[in-house]
Structures are given as C-alpha cells and as structure tokens.
Design an enzyme around this catalytic site. Sequence first.
Site, short mmCIF file in Angstrom:
data_model
loop_
_atom_site.label_atom_id
_atom_site.label_comp_id
_atom_site.label_asym_id
_atom_site.label_seq_id
_atom_site.Cartn_x
_atom_site.Cartn_y
_atom_site.Cartn_z
N HIS A 110 -14.96 -0.98 -5.84
CA HIS A 110 -14.45 -1.41 -4.53
C HIS A 110 -15.57 -1.98 -3.65
CE1 HIS A 110 -11.51 -1.27 -1.15
NE2 HIS A 110 -12.64 -1.21 -0.44
N ASP A 120 -11.06 -4.88 -5.19
CA ASP A 120 -11.39 -4.08 -6.37
C ASP A 120 -11.77 -5.04 -7.48
OD1 ASP A 120 -10.71 -1.83 -4.95
OD2 ASP A 120 -8.72 -1.63 -5.85
N SER A 171 -5.92 1.33 4.78
CA SER A 171 -6.55 0.73 3.60
C SER A 171 -7.29 -0.56 3.96
CB SER A 171 -5.48 0.41 2.55
OG SER A 171 -6.02 -0.39 1.52
N GLU A 215 -16.09 4.94 -6.01
CA GLU A 215 -15.32 3.78 -6.47
C GLU A 215 -16.30 2.64 -6.75
OE1 GLU A 215 -12.05 2.63 -4.03
OE2 GLU A 215 -11.04 4.58 -4.19
N ALA A 226 -5.66 5.19 -0.41
CA ALA A 226 -5.58 5.30 1.04
C ALA A 226 -4.13 5.31 1.51
CB ALA A 226 -6.31 4.13 1.69
N GLN A 246 0.84 -1.20 0.00
CA GLN A 246 0.00 0.00 0.00
C GLN A 246 0.88 1.26 0.00
OE1 GLN A 246 -3.27 -0.15 -0.31
NE2 GLN A 246 -3.57 2.07 -0.32
N HIS A 293 -7.75 -2.88 2.00
CA HIS A 293 -7.06 -3.99 1.34
C HIS A 293 -6.13 -4.71 2.32
CE1 HIS A 293 -8.33 -3.38 -2.85
NE2 HIS A 293 -8.36 -2.10 -2.53
#
Length: 275
Positions: free
Chosen positions: A239, A187, A178, A236, A173, A152, A180
Amino acid sequence: MDTIRSLMKQHMSLSAMRALANSKVSYTTAKKYIKINGFVAQDLKKYVASRKKPLATILSISHAQINSKNKMTRTYRIANPSYLTLVKDGYGISKNYVPNDLVTVNVATASADTPNKMRKAAATALEKMAKAAKKKGLELVINSAYRSYTQQEELYNEYHAMYDTETADSLVAKPGYSEHQLGLGVDMTSQSVVDGKYSTFGETKEYQWMKKNAYKYGFILRYPSSKTSITGTSNEPWHYRYVGKKAAKECYINNWTLEEYILHHGFDTKIIYAE
C-alpha cells in the site's frame, strides 16, 4: 460584532462559539489557536493552561489519537481532502466524497476488473514510476486504486463475513476511513506475483525498488511493519500513498509515516470535530 463575524468566517458551529464564550478566555488570547487547523473550541482552556506553542498544544491535546498508540476518543471529519489528508480511525471523509479529477492510470493491472483510477497528479506520478521501474527490468502492476464509499463498504462487509471483528478491522478500513476513497492510495503488486513466481509483493524486487524510490515520485510506503503501533494498521508492503514530492522526500529522509509528518507540520486542511 467583529469577533462574531470573524468566527463565522471560520465556519465555526454555534456550539463551538458557545464553548468559546463559556471558556471566558479573551478573543485576543483565543485568536492564535482559532486560526490553526484542528482547533477545538471545547479544549481552549486546556490550550491556554498548557503554555505550549499553539500548534503543539492543539495536536497534543485535541489530536493525540493521531498516534494510534493513544486511545481514539473523538471523531473528526475532513471537509476538503488534500494530498496530505490523514484518513484513519477518527478522521473520516464524507460518504459522498468523490475526487473531481479521477483519471485512469496507464499502468498494467492485476486483472481486467482491477480498480485503476486515481487523482490526476497521483496517476501521472505512478505512470512515471512504473516507466522508471521498467527500465530496471521491473514490472509494477496495480492491484487496487480508487474505491468509492460503497465499494469500500462491500469490501469491509466481505472481510467481516470471513473473519472476527478485530482481525477484519486490522485488515480493511471502515467505509469513509479508507485512503482508497481519496483517490491517492494504491495497492501495488508485480507481474512476477501475477504470474505466480512469488506469492506476495513484499517478496519481490519491485517492492525493494519501490521502498527506495517511491518518494522520488511523491509516494510513501503508508503502513510499514516498523510503525504499526503508530498507524494502527498492520504491515502492508503493497500500500502506497501519494502525498507529493516534497512531503514524500521529507518522510523518506526522516523515516516518517504520514502521522509523524502531521505531528510535525499540522493539518493543511480544515478538520471538523464531530460533536
């Protein structure tokens, strides 16, 4: 002594215990606030003065910044992330956090090096959703799933090299903030985008199908265009975030973001105020 033992069990810092003592609020009164995740000892006198129910007062006084319409004034750390953990500016996870149940998701990826691991429950749910979509003639594809803190950070620096700070921060982010890294954010794209038929996922039939059906598998559209002021993140359509079927259904029915869900239910894990 019993009071001190009770506070130690809450893993309360010395400065927080000092703030409790200095507030001159009785432990009997304080106890109903202390047990709620997100409690901040320094705010105890404000809680009592508000005369609201404990959860409502803690969220409105210590965590008004959950709603990004309000200015971020504090930083909090999530000790043990859950399926419902809120990660955004002001609410971060450790750079060392790595989910212990990451597995490879058996869903097509946009490229050979696409990150395609998620926490086991999220991976299983995404596989089921992709199979259901395929029965409708739709082909879901992963564009990015789990990313470590370091990955990230690399992405964040890449965006900041291309754009001004404000633009870059709205697109990616900060490391440690994040979804993720939680192993719960993904995503998505579609084979039609990969093949060049469409330029963005938001134009596709797959996107329209996911908007209506993702909740059935425990996912929510995390950053919808109509809620950017609340989430603090630009639209987004790709996402999605795994929160579990129960929470996802409630969010879908009420048209809630994760922020709005938490403002109704509170935090389900310990939130530590980074004093």
